[in-house]
Design an enzyme around this catalytic site. Structure first.
Site, PDB file in Angstrom:
ATOM      1  N   ASP A  38     -24.406 -73.070   1.448  1.00  0.00           N
ATOM      2  CA  ASP A  38     -24.366 -71.635   1.279  1.00  0.00           C
ATOM      3  C   ASP A  38     -24.919 -71.248   0.049  1.00  0.00           C
ATOM      4  O   ASP A  38     -24.289 -71.708  -1.000  1.00  0.00           O
ATOM      5  CB  ASP A  38     -23.223 -70.923   1.889  1.00  0.00           C
ATOM      6  CG  ASP A  38     -23.589 -69.563   2.302  1.00  0.00           C
ATOM      7  OD1 ASP A  38     -24.796 -69.175   2.533  1.00  0.00           O
ATOM      8  OD2 ASP A  38     -22.576 -68.620   2.288  1.00  0.00           O
ATOM      9  N   ASN A  59     -28.916 -67.808  12.415  1.00  0.00           N
ATOM     10  CA  ASN A  59     -30.007 -67.727  11.353  1.00  0.00           C
ATOM     11  C   ASN A  59     -31.524 -67.273  11.991  1.00  0.00           C
ATOM     12  O   ASN A  59     -32.328 -66.857  11.153  1.00  0.00           O
ATOM     13  CB  ASN A  59     -30.044 -69.046  10.462  1.00  0.00           C
ATOM     14  CG  ASN A  59     -28.931 -69.329   9.660  1.00  0.00           C
ATOM     15  OD1 ASN A  59     -28.395 -70.499   9.257  1.00  0.00           O
ATOM     16  ND2 ASN A  59     -28.342 -68.104   9.127  1.00  0.00           N
TER      17      ASN A  59
HETATM   18  C1  IPE Z   1     -23.853 -70.436   7.289  1.00  0.00           C
HETATM   19  O1  IPE Z   1     -24.304 -69.381   6.259  1.00  0.00           O
HETATM   20  C2  IPE Z   1     -24.979 -71.025   7.908  1.00  0.00           C
HETATM   21  C3  IPE Z   1     -25.477 -72.259   7.258  1.00  0.00           C
HETATM   22  C4  IPE Z   1     -25.303 -72.621   6.070  1.00  0.00           C
HETATM   23  C5  IPE Z   1     -26.774 -72.983   8.107  1.00  0.00           C
HETATM   24  P1  IPE Z   1     -24.696 -68.103   6.760  1.00  0.00           P
HETATM   25  O2  IPE Z   1     -25.289 -67.649   5.138  1.00  0.00           O
HETATM   26  O3  IPE Z   1     -25.752 -67.934   7.603  1.00  0.00           O
HETATM   27  O4  IPE Z   1     -23.297 -67.326   6.955  1.00  0.00           O
HETATM   28  P2  IPE Z   1     -22.997 -65.972   6.924  1.00  0.00           P
HETATM   29  O5  IPE Z   1     -23.898 -65.058   7.551  1.00  0.00           O
HETATM   30  O6  IPE Z   1     -22.649 -65.724   5.487  1.00  0.00           O
HETATM   31  O7  IPE Z   1     -21.616 -65.930   7.754  1.00  0.00           O
HETATM   32  C1  IPE Z   2     -27.890 -71.109   2.784  1.00  0.00           C
HETATM   33  O1  IPE Z   2     -28.020 -70.187   1.811  1.00  0.00           O
HETATM   34  C2  IPE Z   2     -28.918 -71.604   3.848  1.00  0.00           C
HETATM   35  C3  IPE Z   2     -29.046 -71.390   5.070  1.00  0.00           C
HETATM   36  C4  IPE Z   2     -28.162 -70.424   5.579  1.00  0.00           C
HETATM   37  C5  IPE Z   2     -30.034 -71.612   5.884  1.00  0.00           C
HETATM   38  P1  IPE Z   2     -28.227 -68.710   2.344  1.00  0.00           P
HETATM   39  O2  IPE Z   2     -29.823 -68.536   2.750  1.00  0.00           O
HETATM   40  O3  IPE Z   2     -27.322 -68.514   3.448  1.00  0.00           O
HETATM   41  O4  IPE Z   2     -28.021 -68.089   0.919  1.00  0.00           O
HETATM   42  P2  IPE Z   2     -27.301 -66.633   0.707  1.00  0.00           P
HETATM   43  O5  IPE Z   2     -25.896 -66.809   1.325  1.00  0.00           O
HETATM   44  O6  IPE Z   2     -27.982 -65.652   1.436  1.00  0.00           O
HETATM   45  O7  IPE Z   2     -27.112 -66.572  -0.668  1.00  0.00           O
HETATM   46 MG    MG Z   3     -25.420 -67.460   3.246  1.00  0.00          MG
END
Ligand code: IPE
Ligand code: IPE
Ligand code: MG
Length: 243
Positions: free
Chosen positions: A29, A77
């Site tokens: 994340d 996602n």
């Molecule tokens: C969790 O991250 C899903 C993945 C790492 C694939 P998200 O960024 O989607 O989660 P939230 O929205 O912060 O809970």
């Molecule tokens: C994690 O990084 C990757 C996926 C969830 C696919 P994010 O895309 O959630 O990055 P932030 O949380 O918005 O910074």
């Molecule tokens: Mg995220």
């Protein structure tokens, strides 16, 4: 045992290789925020984040960890902008193709957890081919969670259990999870500063140790993984019993 008689085979603050978790799971994340901080599009963060995955997988393998499960794309996602979803899918394609070509050479296998039926036919085909190669490989296993949700996984397993006419027991249900045959993760790491599971491994995390850190995933390095393992090794795991 006296205070000073206990033999310490490793230095304090360093990973004790004799007590490694067999299975580490990571919620990648912070890719988007990493990019935003640099004035780059979120997709730039995903590209660097994918390289971090490669680096951390190699480190786990070198340490002697047996399984690494990585959350790459959740069932939620799909809500993201189409351009971001499409970049994530093309990164996935690139890594699947690479895995097909290198798994046997590197003695590293890649498996997929999640409902792959929502992916494009091309990606589904690559996943099938990757699975066929993985079947021939022994050794370190990385599980990439794609269109994965913990609730979806449990529901899917329960339906299969019921359809097979099996008694609904923990053992029978586990046989139908994506993680069937793999020990539960002893350690779950979430970089990126958020303190939640976001629908990750809801069944398997029953007795996992959690480690959260603020480092954004693209910046997550070998030292961060070491620190997480050291923290895990300092935990007192009781599983509901007394010591
Ligand atoms: C969790 O991250 C899903 C993945 C790492 C694939 P998200 O960024 O989607 O989660 P939230 O929205 O912060 O809970
Ligand atoms: C994690 O990084 C990757 C996926 C969830 C696919 P994010 O895309 O959630 O990055 P932030 O949380 O918005 O910074
Ligand atoms: Mg995220």
């Amino acid at each position: 045992m006296g205070l000073f008689s206990k033999k310490v085979s490793h230095k304090a603050g360093q990973v004790d290789k004799s007590r490694l978790p067999r299975h580490i799971a990571i919620i990648m994340d912070g890719n988007g925020r990493w990019a935003k901080k640099r004035g780059l599009p979120r997709t730039a963060g995903h590209k660097v984040g994918a390289e971090t995955f490669r680096k951390i997988a190699l480190q786990c393998k070198a340490l002697g960890v047996e399984y690494l499960t990585i959350y790459a794309f959740s069932t939620e996602n799909w809500k993201r902008p189409a351009e971001e979803v499409s970049t994530l899918m093309s990164l996935l394609k690139k890594y699947m193709q690479e895995a097909i070509d290198t798994m046997e050479r590197d003695k590293m296998k890649l498996r997929f957890f999640g409902d792959l039926s929502a992916l494009s036919p091309e990606l589904q085909d690559l996943a099938c081919r990757a699975n066929a190669v993985a079947d021939r490989v022994e050794g370190f296993q990385a599980n990439l969670c794609i269109n994965y949700g913990g609730r979806d996984e449990i529901l899917h397993a329960a339906k299969l259990c019921a359809a097979a006419g099996e008694e609904m027991t923990e053992e029978n249900l586990e046989k139908h999870l994506y993680s069937a045959g793999i020990p539960d993760p002893e350690l779950i790491i979430r970089p990126g500063g958020e303190l939640r599971l976001s629908n990750f491994l809801l069944w398997q995390c029953a007795y996992s140790e959690f480690y959260f850190c603020d480092t954004l995933w693209p910046d997550f390095g070998e030292r961060d993984l070491d620190e997480a393992i050291v923290a895990y090794q300092q935990r007192d795991r009781r599983f509901g019993g007394v010591k």
